[in-house]
Design a protein around this motif. Structure first.
Motif: not given
Length: 360
Positions: A5-13, A47-55
């Motif tokens: 969640e922190r990574a997602r937020r920092l990516a968006g910023e 994703p900055a907007d969405g749920q993470p996933f692992l391929v």
């Protein structure tokens, strides 16, 4: 999930649409999964907007699940195109950040599948997370430091005249595992003139009576955190007078750096404190590397303790303090501790003797 969640937020910023992370320290940090770096694509998408996933390839799904991966796992089969699968799941993206150690073949494949997306490095985002250790990470680093200290405490079992550096190195490597590490990351045994090469490793040189020996060792614990500590030994005596003089200066410089380092000072100023002492004693041109490096899930990571890095140290930052003096063709010496900034000071994690230890 908090790290994700922190990574997602920092990516968006940072204006990044998604972080893409392949096997390595970043993936393990974010998910707990120490994935094998195979030719088959494994890639975490945040994703900055969405749920993470692992391929992940189908044959690696069970390993990911066993590691406790807490995001959706999108499996692909041998005849699938995993890059097309990833691009389809991600959707349109203007700017994607790739982990700093992603293989070039994967970078180019992602460029082909996401031609409209600008590719940038994920390091500036992920470094902000990994550089500041939480309480659990600091405890893991304490355990790693204690494990490597136990190896240094046993050096008298192996290091003696008549043995080769390689023989001593083999014994040290076994002890690194025996004392609590999962992997041996490096073993440096630099005797006599070989000590003047900071990354010498080992050779078939026979250690002689009176040799100073630089022993720099480290490994990775089952928790995924690294140790790294350098100590100096004298095989019998007496030492070369010039070496003894240099070692006293080095000891003073490293002690001054440990006393100085704390939150609120810059990384480069820690380097400067020790370098000025060494230079004033006439050894300045023999201190040929930075004072230190960050440490965590990798032996070398941010922050780097070096001139030109004006980063202000903060609580939770962990790094080495390891000045050295290297006289080509004659001797070398380095004293290294791992330390972590506390709220108002510095906790030095390594506890073994920093003065020259005489063996035999």
């Amino acid at each position: 999930m908090e790290r994700l969640e922190r990574a997602r937020r920092l990516a968006g910023e940072a204006g990044i649409d998604a972080l893409l992370v392949t096997p390595g320290a970043d993936l393990r940090y974010l998910t707990g999964y120490a994935a094998k770096p195979l030719e088959r694509l494994t890639c975490l998408v945040v994703p900055a907007d969405g749920q993470p996933f692992l391929v992940a390839p189908t044959l690696e799904v069970s390993a990911a699940e066993a590691a406790g991966v807490a995001v959706e796992i999108v499996a692909w089969n041998e005849t699938d195109d995993p890059f097309a699968l990833l691009a389809g799941r991600l959707g349109p993206a203007r700017r994607i950040a790739l982990d700093d150690e992603m293989w070039a073949s994967r970078v180019l494949a992602l460029r082909d599948r996401l031609p409209e997306a600008e590719q940038v490095l994920a390091g500036p985002v992920l470094t902000q997370l990994r550089m500041r250790k939480d309480a659990a990470e600091i405890e893991a680093l304490r355990e790693a430091a204690a494990a490597i200290d136990r190896v240094h405490a046993r050096m008298g079992e192996w290091l003696r005249a008549g043995r080769t550096e390689r023989e001593v190195g083999h014994d040290i490597a076994r002890a690194i595992i025996d004392e609590g590490h999962e992997h041996v990351d490096f073993v440096i045994v630099g005797s006599g003139p070989n000590g003047a090469s900071p990354h010498h490793e080992v050779s078939d040189r026979v250690i002689e009576t009176g040799d100073p020996v630089v022993v720099d060792i480290g490994g990775t614990t089952p928790a995924g955190y690294c140790s790294d500590s350098t100590r100096n030994y004298l095989v019998g005596g007496p030492p070369d007078p010039r070496y003894a003089e240099a070692y006293d200066v080095l000891h003073e410089a490293q002690a001054a750096q440990r006393a100085y380092a704390r939150p609120g000072v810059s990384a480069e100023s820690v380097d400067r404190v020790g370098r000025e002492i060494i230079a004033a004693a006439g050894f300045g041109d023999l201190f040929i590397h930075r004072t230190g490096h960050g440490i965590g899930t990798q032996t070398h990571e941010e922050p780097y303790i070096v001139e030109g890095n004006d980063l202000v140290l903060e609580p939770g930052m962990a790094f080495s303090i390891e000045p050295g003096i290297y006289h080509p063709g004659r001797f070398g010496a380095r004293i290294e501790d791992i330390a972590v900034c506390t709220d108002d000071g510095l906790e030095v994690l390594n506890r073994t003797e920093r003065r020259l230890v005489v063996l035999g």
